[in-house]
Design a protein around this motif. Structure first.
Motif, PDB file in Angstrom:
ATOM      1  N   PHE B  22       0.830  -1.208   0.000  1.00 35.66           N
ATOM      2  CA  PHE B  22       0.000   0.000   0.000  1.00 35.66           C
ATOM      3  C   PHE B  22       0.863   1.256   0.000  1.00 35.66           C
ATOM      4  CE2 PHE B  22      -2.823   2.975   2.388  1.00 35.66           C
ATOM      5  CZ  PHE B  22      -3.747   3.130   1.372  1.00 35.66           C
ATOM      6  N   LEU B  23       1.934   1.208   0.786  1.00 36.41           N
ATOM      7  CA  LEU B  23       2.770   2.398   0.906  1.00 36.41           C
ATOM      8  C   LEU B  23       3.740   2.548  -0.260  1.00 36.41           C
ATOM      9  CD1 LEU B  23       3.654   2.568   4.706  1.00 36.41           C
ATOM     10  CD2 LEU B  23       2.026   3.952   3.434  1.00 36.41           C
ATOM     11  N   ARG B  26       2.808   2.273  -6.676  1.00 35.26           N
ATOM     12  CA  ARG B  26       2.131   3.458  -7.180  1.00 35.26           C
ATOM     13  C   ARG B  26       0.946   3.111  -8.068  1.00 35.26           C
ATOM     14  NH1 ARG B  26       4.144   5.143  -3.655  1.00 35.26           N
ATOM     15  NH2 ARG B  26       5.791   6.675  -3.411  1.00 35.26           N
ATOM     16  N   VAL B  92      -0.749   6.745  -9.158  1.00 41.80           N
ATOM     17  CA  VAL B  92      -1.244   7.815  -8.289  1.00 41.80           C
ATOM     18  C   VAL B  92      -0.370   9.063  -8.349  1.00 41.80           C
ATOM     19  CG1 VAL B  92      -2.536   6.405  -6.697  1.00 41.80           C
ATOM     20  CG2 VAL B  92      -0.092   6.737  -6.331  1.00 41.80           C
ATOM     21  N   ASP B  93       0.905   8.927  -8.665  1.00 38.84           N
ATOM     22  CA  ASP B  93       1.753  10.114  -8.724  1.00 38.84           C
ATOM     23  C   ASP B  93       1.362  11.029  -9.875  1.00 38.84           C
ATOM     24  OD1 ASP B  93       2.987   9.259  -6.568  1.00 38.84           O
ATOM     25  OD2 ASP B  93       4.962   8.911  -7.470  1.00 38.84           O
ATOM     26  N   ILE B  95      -1.746  11.504 -10.622  1.00 38.73           N
ATOM     27  CA  ILE B  95      -3.053  12.069 -10.266  1.00 38.73           C
ATOM     28  C   ILE B  95      -2.836  12.965  -9.049  1.00 38.73           C
ATOM     29  CG2 ILE B  95      -5.450  11.517  -9.724  1.00 38.73           C
ATOM     30  CD1 ILE B  95      -4.695   8.642 -10.709  1.00 38.73           C
TER      31      ILE B  95
END
Lengths: 640, 100
Positions: B22-23, B26, B92-93, B95
């Motif tokens: 999760f961490l 991406r 996600v980076d 977005i």
């Protein structure tokens, strides 16, 4: 509460609301509803008058207006002799002015607005006279002030008119401040604002005093002088008279209705209504008499040289109102109200006559360009003549009876300033006759001094103007018939009728004194008319010679004793400069703006730093979250 | 009979893998799977405890979680599809419009 009594004020209110809201669509027909409602009000007022004459009284609360702790104020109606007379004055003059305005205001922009304001004014004035408590009186007092403001500034795109409206409002504020302080004192002393309990228990405060700032005041004197302060403002007495001449910027029917016949007499009405309190304070009565006398002479001397016809009549109004205050001051309230009654008709007639002339002259108001209008406007000529005869106190006309009663009462009054008031009043009777006939001769006699274009268009005004003039002329001649004194074979109906409300004057002049006084004042009037004839008909070069002989006096009178300039220098200019430098530049821009703009700026800078944390990257948020969880777990372990 | 501690260790391992994924990852789908993994690690814990304590509460609770997780997965995947249609990416980076 009988229905006809409710109809009197509320029909004009209804008409105001309807005309104001839908008047734009009614267009040129928007005068119908106001005229019909005010005519019904007038009929109801006449009916109410006869009811009162048969001994019928009303003093009922309609509903509770304010209820706060121990204080309750109701909207209530009081119908008695004084009210019934005022109702007739207000509704009759108002009805005639409504009809007159149909022609006078024709084709003006905002025709419906004018009529809706007239209705609002009528409603407010009727509420003022009908109230059975001081707060309702105050409500009406402020509401007539509002409608007066709206109507003075009716031509709101004319700077002088807008300024005059503001001036009237602001000058009245000074008086109203005194008025409302007076109301506070009344409430503090009696615990109620209703007339009846206040007047019934008035004896208990007769000798009371109170101390404020180390000075001891007599309670009745303080109350009455504060109330009189309000009356000074509304009735344009010295030193608050400056607004009334400027109010002539409004349309002429407004000047006739509000600034001559009805609203400005509210001050006299107030003093007459509160006569039980005023009777307790000899100081206050003396003050009223002296203020009245000085104003009377002051305004009359200004009227001598003015050339704007409406201004002459305006100063004459101030001077005549001062007569009414003299009457109240010397304790002859019924004589004051009698003069209020007759004055309403002859002064409204003078104003409406001026309006007719202004219409004929295509909005020329300067008497320098008039002259010889007699043959063009015969009806205006004759009615104006009757009004001038009435105001000059020619025997047989309405003004004669009321003015002479005031002068006689002042002469024999136990009030110290009475003799002084009589002396001034008699001089002013002569001045009044002089300036009235000066105006009359300059307008109607001699050669026409305007342009040929104006002369070509000169003609008598239409019927909706001349008929109100004729009806008012009947009042100006005949209104005196109600109060023919005993010495002239009458039975003084007027003062007997008003006696239950206004009391009985302490001293009556003997018939011999009364006749002598009459002869003196009629002589003064005749002398005034003769001088006016001499100066403006017989020997037209004389006024110029007088001007050259007494240039200082002439200029003092022409410039209204420079009162406006003095107020401008003492009050308006310091006020303006204080506002600009302290309030605007220092306080508003310097202090308030710094605070108001500074706080957001600070917050903006702070948040500019903090909001970099929120960068839109989910992984960073997740790291914060993880860090947060670890921190919370750490906290939990640390505590246990 | 497998001892309770084994189940616990397995659940911890699964949960740690979930957190790690999760961490670190991406890809939003992988992150989503990691969340599911963490959820199921908890489920495993509940079932094991339920068996150990001889109580049915844990198991019935787990059944509820599975039901809710199914609905959540449907919505979550729906959101991912809409996101992909609009942004043409699942990383996600990329977005990062929602920022201060």
């Amino acid at each position: 509460m009988p229905t006809y009594l409710l109809l009197i004020p509320f029909l004009p209110l209804f008409s105001f609301v309807v005309t104001f809201l839908v008047g734009k669509r009614l267009g040129v027909h928007s005068h119908w509803l106001p005229i019909i409602t005010v005519l019904i009000s007038f009929s109801c007022a006449i009916y109410a008058f006869f009811q009162v004459k048969n001994g019928y009284r009303v003093n009922t609360d309609l509903y509770t207006w304010i209820s706060s702790g121990a204080m309750t104020v109701s909207v209530g109606f009081l119908l008695d002799e004084l009210t019934s007379v005022m109702l007739i004055v207000v509704t009759s003059v108002s009805a005639l002015v409504h009809i007159y305005s149909v022609s006078y205001m024709k084709e003006e922009a905002g025709y419906y607005r004018f009529f809706s304001y007239l209705s609002l004014f009528t409603f407010s004035m009727l509420m003022l006279v009908l109230g059975n408590n001081f707060l309702q009186l105050f409500f009406g007092w402020e509401a007539v002030g509002l409608s007066s403001y709206l109507l003075i500034g009716f031509y709101y795109n004319k700077v002088a008119a807008a300024d005059a409206g503001k001036k009237a409002f602001i000058v009245n504020r000074f008086g109203d401040f005194g008025f409302i302080l007076g109301l506070f004192l009344i409430y503090a002393s009696f615990g109620t604002l209703h007339y009846e309990p206040v007047f019934a228990n008035v004896a208990q405060i007769a000798t009371q005093t109170f101390t404020m700032l180390g000075v001891t005041f007599n309670l009745p004197t303080a109350i009455t002088l504060l109330l009189f302060g309000g009356a000074i403002g509304k009735s344009a007495q010295l030193p608050l008279h400056v607004w009334l001449p400027d109010a002539m910027e409004g349309p002429t029917p407004v000047s006739a209705l509000i600034h001559a016949a009805t609203m400005v007499t509210a001050g006299v009405f107030l003093v007459a209504r509160c006569n039980p309190i005023f009777a307790l304070s000899m100081t206050a009565l003396n003050v009223i008499t002296i203020v009245g006398s000085i104003t009377c002479l002051f305004a009359a001397t200004i009227a001598l040289t003015q050339t704007d016809i409406k201004r002459v009549v305006a100063y004459s109004t101030i001077s005549q109102l001062a007569y009414m205050f003299i009457a109240c001051g010397v304790g002859a309230y019924s004589a004051g109200v009698f003069h209020l009654f007759t004055h309403a008709y002859f002064k409204a007639l003078l104003f409406l006559g001026c309006g007719s002339i202004i219409l004929g002259m295509h909005h020329e108001q300067d008497v320098k360009y008039m002259g010889g209008l007699k043959k063009y406007m015969p009806i205006t000529y004759w009615t104006f003549l009757l009004a001038s005869l009435s105001i000059s106190g020619v025997p047989g006309f309405a003004g004669f009876f009321s003015k002479d009663e005031i002068l006689a009462m002042a002469f024999v009054s136990p009030v110290g300033a009475g003799k002084f008031a009589w002396f001034i009043g008699t001089i002013v009777a002569g001045l009044t006759a002089f300036y009235s006939f000066r105006l009359f001769f300059l307008i109607f006699h001699g050669q026409f001094r305007g342009t040929a274009e104006q002369q070509h268009h000169l003609k008598e005004s239409p019927k909706t103007i001349t008929i109100p003039l004729i009806l008012l002329a009947i009042g100006a001649v005949g209104a005196g018939a109600f109060g023919v004194p005993a010495v002239l074979g009458g039975n003084a109906n007027w003062s007997h009728f008003l006696e239950p409300v206004l009391g009985h004057p302490q001293v009556h002049p003997s018939h011999f004194t009364e006749i002598i006084l009459m002869i003196i004042s009629v002589g003064a009037g005749a002398l005034g008319i003769f001088l006016a004839w001499q100066m403006y008909i017989n020997n037209p070069g004389l006024p110029q010679k007088m001007q050259d002989r007494f240039p200082l006096l002439y200029r003092l009178s022409l410039h209204k004793y420079y009162v406006d300039e003095i107020y401008g220098f003492l009050i308006v200019k310091p006020m303006n400069s204080f506002s600009r430098h302290f309030i605007l530049n220092f306080f508003d821009i310097g202090l308030i703006d710094t605070i108001v703009n500074g706080i957001p700026k600070l917050i903006g800078q702070l948040s500019g730093t903090i909001r970099k944390v929120q960068n839109g990257l989910v992984s960073h948020y997740l790291a914060y979250m993880g860090g947060g969880i670890v921190f919370i777990i750490f906290l939990i372990y640390a505590r246990s | 009979m497998i001892p309770l501690s084994w189940y616990m260790v397995l659940a911890t391992i699964l949960f740690s893998i979930g957190i790690y994924g999760f961490l670190v990852r991406r890809n939003i789908i992988i992150m989503f799977l990691s969340i599911e993994l963490m959820l199921n690690a908890v489920n495993l814990n509940l079932v094991a405890m339920s068996h150990y304590l001889d109580s049915l509460r844990g198991q019935s609770f787990t059944l509820f979680i599975i039901t809710v997780a199914a609905a959540e997965a449907a919505i979550g995947l729906g959101l991912v599809i809409v996101l992909f249609r609009n942004k043409k990416t699942v990383y996600v980076d990329h977005i990062n419009e929602l920022k201060g």
